[in-house]
Design an enzyme around this catalytic site. Structure first.
Site, PDB file in Angstrom:
ATOM      1  N   ASP A 246      43.790  34.073  51.901  1.00 24.96           N
ATOM      2  CA  ASP A 246      43.193  33.937  51.084  1.00 24.96           C
ATOM      3  C   ASP A 246      43.368  34.960  50.184  1.00 24.96           C
ATOM      4  O   ASP A 246      44.239  35.972  50.474  1.00 24.96           O
ATOM      5  CB  ASP A 246      41.610  34.021  51.104  1.00 24.96           C
ATOM      6  CG  ASP A 246      40.687  33.547  49.818  1.00 24.96           C
ATOM      7  OD1 ASP A 246      41.130  33.187  48.380  1.00 24.96           O
ATOM      8  OD2 ASP A 246      39.595  33.123  49.785  1.00 24.96           O
TER       9      ASP A 246
HETATM   10  C1  BGC Z   1      39.263  31.434  47.074  1.00 23.16           C
HETATM   11  C2  BGC Z   1      40.002  30.396  47.336  1.00 23.16           C
HETATM   12  C3  BGC Z   1      40.883  29.925  46.717  1.00 23.16           C
HETATM   13  C4  BGC Z   1      41.909  31.619  46.080  1.00 23.16           C
HETATM   14  C5  BGC Z   1      43.229  31.059  44.969  1.00 23.16           C
HETATM   15  C6  BGC Z   1      39.619  33.200  46.181  1.00 23.16           C
HETATM   16  O1  BGC Z   1      39.110  34.014  45.313  1.00 23.16           O
HETATM   17  O2  BGC Z   1      38.082  32.687  47.389  1.00 23.16           O
HETATM   18  O3  BGC Z   1      38.651  29.653  47.531  1.00 23.16           O
HETATM   19  O4  BGC Z   1      41.634  29.638  46.713  1.00 23.16           O
HETATM   20  O5  BGC Z   1      41.039  32.299  45.784  1.00 23.16           O
HETATM   21  O6  BGC Z   1      42.475  30.942  43.273  1.00 23.16           O
END
Ligand code: BGC
Length: 827
Positions: free
Chosen positions: A222
């Site tokens: 993530d």
């Molecule tokens: C989220 C993810 C997301 C990523 C990119 C993170 O804050 O938990 O679900 O895909 O950001 O935006």
């Protein structure tokens, strides 16, 4: 081909593939013709690489819980395909979706993004979604693996979950996505799992995911969720996101040279990256990285249909559907009436092509034949209304907004979330921006200005410092926990007078721990009060029917924070009570990303939950209110009577929201209806509940065999629509096990079928039960085990509406190896 490229790659080139290039793209190796690809959020639209709040426009589909409520994998599959086409329009090859974490507490800020409290329903929808996306040649990224059921201290919290609970509740959606949909990518979660970051969790990423389930795609972190070099790659994390490299690059090359990471491990990860590029066709045709906004009529129609299919009618005291012709005066009331709340908040946000509010949808449906009055009644916004109007933005090199601006632009909204600054000469760590605008109040009186900023900012009204988001700045919950809590300042303003509002922003000077985003959001509002509620009550009193649009919005149902409770925010409960007292025909349309308590339920004639159903919100709502379409939704999550009835809310902070960095999933497998059933806690509305506009009769279920064999048994139930309208019926199949050495829930959902039937039509719900469906996870044996005994098959309309119980003798026991390679029958 991949192997020949790989063999020509230097260690440095292989390593370069294992971190992003920037926020949304991977690193190319031009020398060998390896292209870069773009990834994009997210579950309910393909945003592209732009800002969360002002990117290129995109089609806005329903959020996860609204899809969960459809119980309709086929439609969700169609949405997956449409999303893949959207991803292509943004030049992306990888979609960062679906989100399949389980509804555990009811308070998770991302509850809206997830499908259900039940792993089986979640898995069915995820598989359909992924098949849809990947069928169009775009990779899906199932997330967040695993144990990410809350946003509290989300970058560090350890979710402490025992293995049986993981295997039975939290992992199955991922497992099914791998086994049945061959999902191409998995995103590790932010949290730690039993003390170890999931991005460095060998057991999770390698032993279970790859060795047991046979996953051959990539695992990415993530965003900023990986924290080490050797640990992450040795555990099985292929791609560190976003780029540029933080713990990889030279550090990883050095780790290989020092013997902390084997060259073969890097090569295997690089190979998986190349395989991903091959799978999305990037070698044949490098996706154009330019972004386009494509708004298709077929997508609009699909969203409208999904909106009605996920709308759950919770109560209907003979008032819905409303007859268009017999209503002269309709009152449309509430904070969600004229403002379209179409999605949740956080990384799932996109800039929707357009939105249709309920008020607009109702007006369009009635074509002005009736008199429609509107009153807002009260607000429910968590943050002060964002500023809307012309804003001049000057960007300066360095801090303090000094000298000549390097770049000047105008925007229409007081929210900035920069991934890229408008000029390459601006350094994201050393720039400043001044926003100037005029505010002309419509009414005189006390106003409130509010601002929240990731970075430092001050807001001035006519030169007077009104909101200080600079001195004494501390981290709060906004912008994923990187901004302060909203700061507010009051000002008494005169109607019609122009006030000069200025905001000066610069990035944070702290370059320490955690993520530093650059963002600011500011606004102003005149607080609503007693007079506004009274006006809404009067509007209701003078109408034949009062349609009340209440709930929350994407500021509450948002990534980065959990909900404080399960009540409707602001004065909405009071608004409902007072409107219902003034008009006996009050219909409540709810929009929340999860359950809410309804102390007012007995006072209103109907309640319909429509979640956040995407850009066609108002049209879909009008369709079901006026009966053009039936409300097809059934609850994917139990609605408890009170928050405390939830199995994760025990009063012990260690169980929720967490204590000393750990949140202990003490309730084990007893989540949602598994808890309510087994512990006899009566819900407000049970899992699977939802009314329609027609009636059905069910025939006796038929079983293909009373003997469970390796291929399973089939249960079929004939269902007839005996009403005079088209409608759909959900048939659920649960199993109930005999006594085993571990305590099992009273019943567990194992199959379902949703039938859509015309008046008089009969359809057959066909549901399959396999040996694994009888099993629990036996931790000592390391396998799913079905003990011998008499299992019951329970045919139900929802968790509390059991229609038939079939006793099914199962004289043998099954042990299933976790890899599912061998199914041995013992007994
Ligand atoms: C989220 C993810 C997301 C990523 C990119 C993170 O804050 O938990 O679900 O895909 O950001 O935006």
């Amino acid at each position: 081909m991949i192997d020949s490229i790989l063999d020509q790659m230097t260690l440095e080139e292989q390593v370069s593939l294992l971190s992003g290039a920037d926020f949304w793209t991977t690193v190319p190796v031009e020398r060998l013709g390896v292209p870069k690809i773009k990834v994009t959020d997210g579950p309910n639209g393909a945003r592209g690489a732009g800002s969360l709040v002002a990117g290129v426009k995109a089609t806005c589909f329903p959020v996860g819980i609204a899809l969960g409520a459809t119980w309709n994998p086929e439609l969700v599959g169609q949405m997956g395909a449409a999303l893949a086409r959207q991803a292509k329009s943004k030049g992306a090859a990888v979609l960062l979706a679906p989100t399949v974490n389980i509804h555990r507490s009811g308070l998770n800020g991302r509850n809206f993004e997830c499908y259900s409290e039940d792993p089986m329903l979640t898995a069915e929808l995820a598989v359909a979604y992924i098949d849809g996306v990947q069928g169009e040649g775009i990779a899906a990224t199932i997330k967040h693996f695993a144990g990410n059921e809350s946003e509290i201290e989300r970058q560090t919290m350890s979710s402490d979950i025992d293995e049986r609970t993981l295997r039975e509740i939290y992992l199955p959606p991922f497992e099914q996505a791998v086994r049945r949909a061959s999902v191409m990518a998995v995103m590790s979660s932010y949290n730690r799992l039993n003390g170890t970051y999931t991005s460095e969790h060998y057991w999770l990423l390698t032993k279970v995911l790859r060795q047991e389930w046979g996953f051959d795609g990539i695992v990415m972190s993530d965003w900023f969720g990986s924290h080490s070099t050797a640990e992450t790659i040795n555990a099985g994390l292929d791609l560190e996101m976003p780029g540029p490299a933080r713990d990889r690059g030279e550090k990883l090359v050095a780790a290989v040279r020092e013997g902390k990471v084997e060259a073969a491990t890097v090569k295997a990860a690089a190979r998986r990256m190349l395989l991903l590029l091959e799978r999305v066709g990037a070698f044949e045709k490098t996706p154009a990285l330019t972004e386009r906004a494509i708004d298709l009529p077929e997508d609009r129609a699909l969203i409208r249909r999904l909106g009605a299919e996920g709308a759950v009618l919770l109560k209907n005291d003979s008032i819905l559907p409303l007859a268009k012709t017999s209503l002269d005066r309709i009152a449309v009331i509430g904070p969600n009436a004229a403002t379209a709340r179409v999605m949740g908040g956080g990384s799932a946000q996109i800039a929707a092509h357009y939105t249709v509010s309920p008020l607009e949808g109702i007006r369009a449906a009635l074509a002005n034949a009736n008199s429609i009055s509107h009153a807002v009644g009260c607000r429910h916004n968590r943050l002060i209304d964002v500023f809307k109007g012309k804003i001049t933005v000057e960007y300066f090199k360095g801090r303090g907004c000094k000298g000549h601006p390097l770049h000047v632009e105008t925007v229409e909204k007081g929210e900035f979330f920069w991934f890229e600054l408008p000029s390459g000469d601006l350094d994201p760590a050393h720039f400043s921006a001044r926003m100037t605008m005029q505010f002309v109040p419509e009414e005189s009186g006390d106003h409130v200005f509010g601002m929240t900023n990731a970075g430092l900012a001050r807001l001035f009204v006519d030169g007077a410092l009104t909101v200080d988001g600079h001195d004494g700045w501390t981290r709060g919950e906004n912008y994923f926990g990187t901004a302060n809590a909203e700061q507010r300042g009051a000002a008494r303003l005169e109607a019609g007078k122009a006030y000069a509002v200025t905001v000066e922003y610069e990035p944070s000077t702290a370059n320490g721990e955690g993520i530093n985003l650059i963002a600011v959001r500011f606004g102003v509002e005149k607080p609503l009060g007693e007079a506004d509620i009274a006006a809404a009550v009067e509007t209701a009193r003078n109408a034949d029917v009062a349609l009340l649009f209440v709930g929350r919005d994407g500021e509450w149902d948002a990534e980065g924070l959990d909900l404080p409770d399960m009540r409707l925010p602001g004065r909405q409960e009071e608004l409902i009570e007072r409107v219902a007292a003034a008009n006996a025909n009050t219909v409540v349309v709810l929009q929340t990303g999860g359950p809410v308590e309804m102390p007012w339920l007995g006072k209103v004639r109907a309640v319909m939950q429509v979640w956040y159903p995407g850009q066609e919100l108002g049209n879909a709502v009008a369709d079901v209110l006026f009966g053009d379409v039936e409300p097809g939704g059934r609850l994917p999550q139990t609605f408890p009577k009170a928050l405390a009835d939830n199995s994760a809310i025990t009063g012990d902070a260690a169980v929720y929201p967490g204590k000393d960095g750990h949140v202990h999933y003490e309730e084990g497998v007893f989540v949602g209806y598994r808890h309510h059933d087994t512990r006899a806690v009566e819900p407000l509305f049970p899992f699977g509940f939802g009314l329609g506009y027609t009636r059905f009769s069910w025939g006796e279920p038929k079983l293909s065999s009373y003997e469970m064999g390796p291929d399973g048994v089939t249960v079929s139930v004939d269902v007839t629509n005996i009403g005079d309208r088209a409608g759909s019926e959900l048939v659920q199949l649960y199993i109930s096990s005999p006594k085993t050495k571990v305590e099992r829930p009273d019943k567990e959902l194992r199959a379902f079928a949703k039938l859509s039937l015309q008046p008089g039509e009969t359809g057959t719900a066909v549901m399959k039960i396999r040996p694994r469906d009888l099993a629990y996870f036996d931790v000592e044996g390391g396998a799913f085990r079905a003990e011998p005994g008499n299992y019951q098959l329970i045919v139900a309309a929802n968790a509390a509406d059991i229609r038939f119980i079939i006793d099914q003798p199962s004289p043998s026991a099954y042990v299933l190896s976790p890899s599912h390679q061998a199914t041995s029958l013992i007994g």
